[in-house]
Design an enzyme around this catalytic site. Structure first.
Site, PDB file in Angstrom:
ATOM      1  N   ASN A   1       6.444  -4.910   9.237  1.00  0.00           N
ATOM      2  CA  ASN A   1       5.243  -5.714   9.040  1.00  0.00           C
ATOM      3  C   ASN A   1       5.415  -6.464   7.729  1.00  0.00           C
ATOM      4  O   ASN A   1       5.319  -5.866   6.656  1.00  0.00           O
ATOM      5  CB  ASN A   1       4.030  -4.773   8.997  1.00  0.00           C
ATOM      6  CG  ASN A   1       2.753  -5.462   8.576  1.00  0.00           C
ATOM      7  OD1 ASN A   1       2.678  -6.696   8.540  1.00  0.00           O
ATOM      8  ND2 ASN A   1       1.728  -4.679   8.263  1.00  0.00           N
TER       9      ASN A   1
ATOM     10  N   LYS B   1       3.517  -8.599   6.449  1.00  0.00           N
ATOM     11  CA  LYS B   1       2.235  -8.902   5.794  1.00  0.00           C
ATOM     12  C   LYS B   1       2.231 -10.375   5.334  1.00  0.00           C
ATOM     13  O   LYS B   1       2.815 -11.215   6.005  1.00  0.00           O
ATOM     14  CB  LYS B   1       1.973  -7.916   4.662  1.00  0.00           C
ATOM     15  CG  LYS B   1       2.105  -6.457   5.141  1.00  0.00           C
ATOM     16  CD  LYS B   1       1.621  -5.446   4.169  1.00  0.00           C
ATOM     17  CE  LYS B   1       1.792  -4.048   4.777  1.00  0.00           C
ATOM     18  NZ  LYS B   1       1.242  -3.001   3.939  1.00  0.00           N
TER      19      LYS B   1
ATOM     20  N   HIS C   1      -4.768  -3.004  11.603  1.00  0.00           N
ATOM     21  CA  HIS C   1      -4.129  -2.536  10.370  1.00  0.00           C
ATOM     22  C   HIS C   1      -5.226  -2.244   9.339  1.00  0.00           C
ATOM     23  O   HIS C   1      -6.231  -2.937   9.283  1.00  0.00           O
ATOM     24  CB  HIS C   1      -3.154  -3.591   9.845  1.00  0.00           C
ATOM     25  CG  HIS C   1      -2.307  -3.071   8.723  1.00  0.00           C
ATOM     26  ND1 HIS C   1      -2.779  -2.972   7.438  1.00  0.00           N
ATOM     27  CD2 HIS C   1      -1.048  -2.566   8.718  1.00  0.00           C
ATOM     28  CE1 HIS C   1      -1.820  -2.445   6.675  1.00  0.00           C
ATOM     29  NE2 HIS C   1      -0.769  -2.193   7.429  1.00  0.00           N
TER      30      HIS C   1
ATOM     31  N   GLU D   1      -5.435  -2.892   6.332  1.00  0.00           N
ATOM     32  CA  GLU D   1      -5.773  -4.035   5.468  1.00  0.00           C
ATOM     33  C   GLU D   1      -6.724  -4.989   6.180  1.00  0.00           C
ATOM     34  O   GLU D   1      -7.558  -5.635   5.546  1.00  0.00           O
ATOM     35  CB  GLU D   1      -4.473  -4.729   5.013  1.00  0.00           C
ATOM     36  CG  GLU D   1      -3.750  -3.861   3.990  1.00  0.00           C
ATOM     37  CD  GLU D   1      -2.244  -4.021   3.962  1.00  0.00           C
ATOM     38  OE1 GLU D   1      -1.718  -5.021   4.488  1.00  0.00           O
ATOM     39  OE2 GLU D   1      -1.585  -3.114   3.405  1.00  0.00           O
TER      40      GLU D   1
ATOM     41  N   GLU E   1      -1.070   5.430  10.063  1.00  0.00           N
ATOM     42  CA  GLU E   1      -0.780   4.968   8.710  1.00  0.00           C
ATOM     43  C   GLU E   1      -1.869   5.456   7.756  1.00  0.00           C
ATOM     44  O   GLU E   1      -2.935   4.824   7.661  1.00  0.00           O
ATOM     45  CB  GLU E   1      -0.735   3.441   8.671  1.00  0.00           C
ATOM     46  CG  GLU E   1       0.313   2.825   9.574  1.00  0.00           C
ATOM     47  CD  GLU E   1       0.722   1.443   9.101  1.00  0.00           C
ATOM     48  OE1 GLU E   1       1.903   1.262   8.826  1.00  0.00           O
ATOM     49  OE2 GLU E   1      -0.157   0.569   8.980  1.00  0.00           O
TER      50      GLU E   1
ATOM     51  N   GLY F   1       1.954   1.123   0.789  1.00  0.00           N
ATOM     52  CA  GLY F   1       2.294   0.321  -0.385  1.00  0.00           C
ATOM     53  C   GLY F   1       2.182   1.067  -1.700  1.00  0.00           C
ATOM     54  O   GLY F   1       2.242   0.457  -2.769  1.00  0.00           O
TER      55      GLY F   1
ATOM     56  N   SER G   1       4.844   3.689   3.205  1.00  0.00           N
ATOM     57  CA  SER G   1       5.924   3.961   2.244  1.00  0.00           C
ATOM     58  C   SER G   1       7.169   4.561   2.880  1.00  0.00           C
ATOM     59  O   SER G   1       7.849   5.384   2.278  1.00  0.00           O
ATOM     60  CB  SER G   1       5.406   4.836   1.095  1.00  0.00           C
ATOM     61  OG  SER G   1       4.398   4.152   0.364  1.00  0.00           O
TER      62      SER G   1
HETATM   63  P1  PGA Z   1       4.394   0.024   3.374  1.00  0.00           P
HETATM   64  O1  PGA Z   1       3.359  -0.597   4.422  1.00  0.00           O
HETATM   65  O2  PGA Z   1       5.634   0.426   4.133  1.00  0.00           O
HETATM   66  O3  PGA Z   1       4.660  -1.087   2.394  1.00  0.00           O
HETATM   67  O4  PGA Z   1       3.730   1.203   2.735  1.00  0.00           O
HETATM   68  C1  PGA Z   1       3.226  -0.035   5.702  1.00  0.00           C
HETATM   69  C2  PGA Z   1       2.201  -0.817   6.507  1.00  0.00           C
HETATM   70  O5  PGA Z   1       1.168  -1.196   5.971  1.00  0.00           O
HETATM   71  O6  PGA Z   1       2.422  -1.072   7.710  1.00  0.00           O
END
Ligand code: PGA
Length: 240
Positions: free
Chosen positions: A9, A11, A90, A92, A157, A163, A200
């Protein structure tokens, strides 16, 4: 056995200058499905670069087929670009755009109706985990945002792991994925739904995460932007 999927992803990262990274990811040998979800403006170029070697997906969609929704993108538009998957729900999006389970469900249904694959995200916040509510929160999100269709992919997640460099222990991942498997198998009997872990994931922890029962792959953010970081994750899943 569910399909094994290494998903990236990107983003809100990447311009056309990032396409060589995608080329390197697409060129790497894999014994699993590989999916990259770039930002909307790159979808067409990403599909062309991937040239069918890996799947390309979007990161969101609107639930409606079209109309007066300034700035939004319909599933038909995503499909027209040649993408095959859409991430929906997601954390976010749930946070930044106040998306409810019902909104995520409507998007996932729109994706399925078009014949594309929704990658539906669920996960608890740190407050919810510390309150002991992880399993109930995740179960409610699955019940509210996952259509009963064998095509879906689900990504667990934990919001606090995204992140941040923090990851749950393998026991914590196993606890949620075991519960998810039981719930999803009851909802969609025989569906063999891929259950991805996200938050992560990186080359150094991928193998131990992929060794957890009922983890069928990963949804990777930061470590999917560079082939040098993502290809080792694809290799770890290929060997799992
Ligand atoms: P990350 O994000 O691997 O940077 O922690 C995962 C995600 O939000 O899909």
């Amino acid at each position: 056995m569910p399909r094994k999927i290494a998903a990236g992803n990107w983003k809100m990262n990447g311009t056309r200058a990032a396409l060589p990274e995608l080329e390197a990811i697409a060129a790497a040998p894999a014994k699993c499905d590989v999916l990259i979800c770039p930002p909307f403006p790159l979808l067409g170029d990403a599909v062309a670069t991937a040239a069918g070697r890996i799947a390309i997906g979007a990161q969101d969609c609107h639930a409606d087929a079209g109309g007066a929704h300034t700035g939004d993108t319909s599933v038909a538009m995503i499909q027209d670009m040649g993408a095959s998957h859409v991430i929906v729900g997601h954390s976010e999006r749930r946070t930044d755009h106040a998306e409810t389970d019902a909104a995520v469900m409507a998007k996932a249904v729109a994706v399925l109706d078009a014949g594309l694959v929704p990658v539906i995200c669920v996960g608890e916040t740190l407050d919810q985990r510390e309150a002991g509510d992880t399993l109930s929160v995740v179960a409610a999100q699955v019940a509210g945002s996952v259509p009963k269709d064998a095509t879906v992919v689900i990504a667990y997640e934990p919001v606090w792991a995204i992140g941040t460099g923090l990851t749950p222990s393998v026991d914590q991942i196993a606890e949620v994925h075991d519960a998810l498997r039981a719930q999803v198998e009851a909802m969609i009997p025989g569906g063999d739904i891929p259950l991805l872990y996200g938050g992560s994931v990186k080359a150094s922890n991928a193998a131990e995460i992929f060794a957890v029962a009922n983890v069928d792959g990963a949804l990777v953010g930061g470590a999917s932007l560079k082939a040098a970081d993502f290809v080792p994750i694809v290799e770890a899943l290929s060997q799992a």
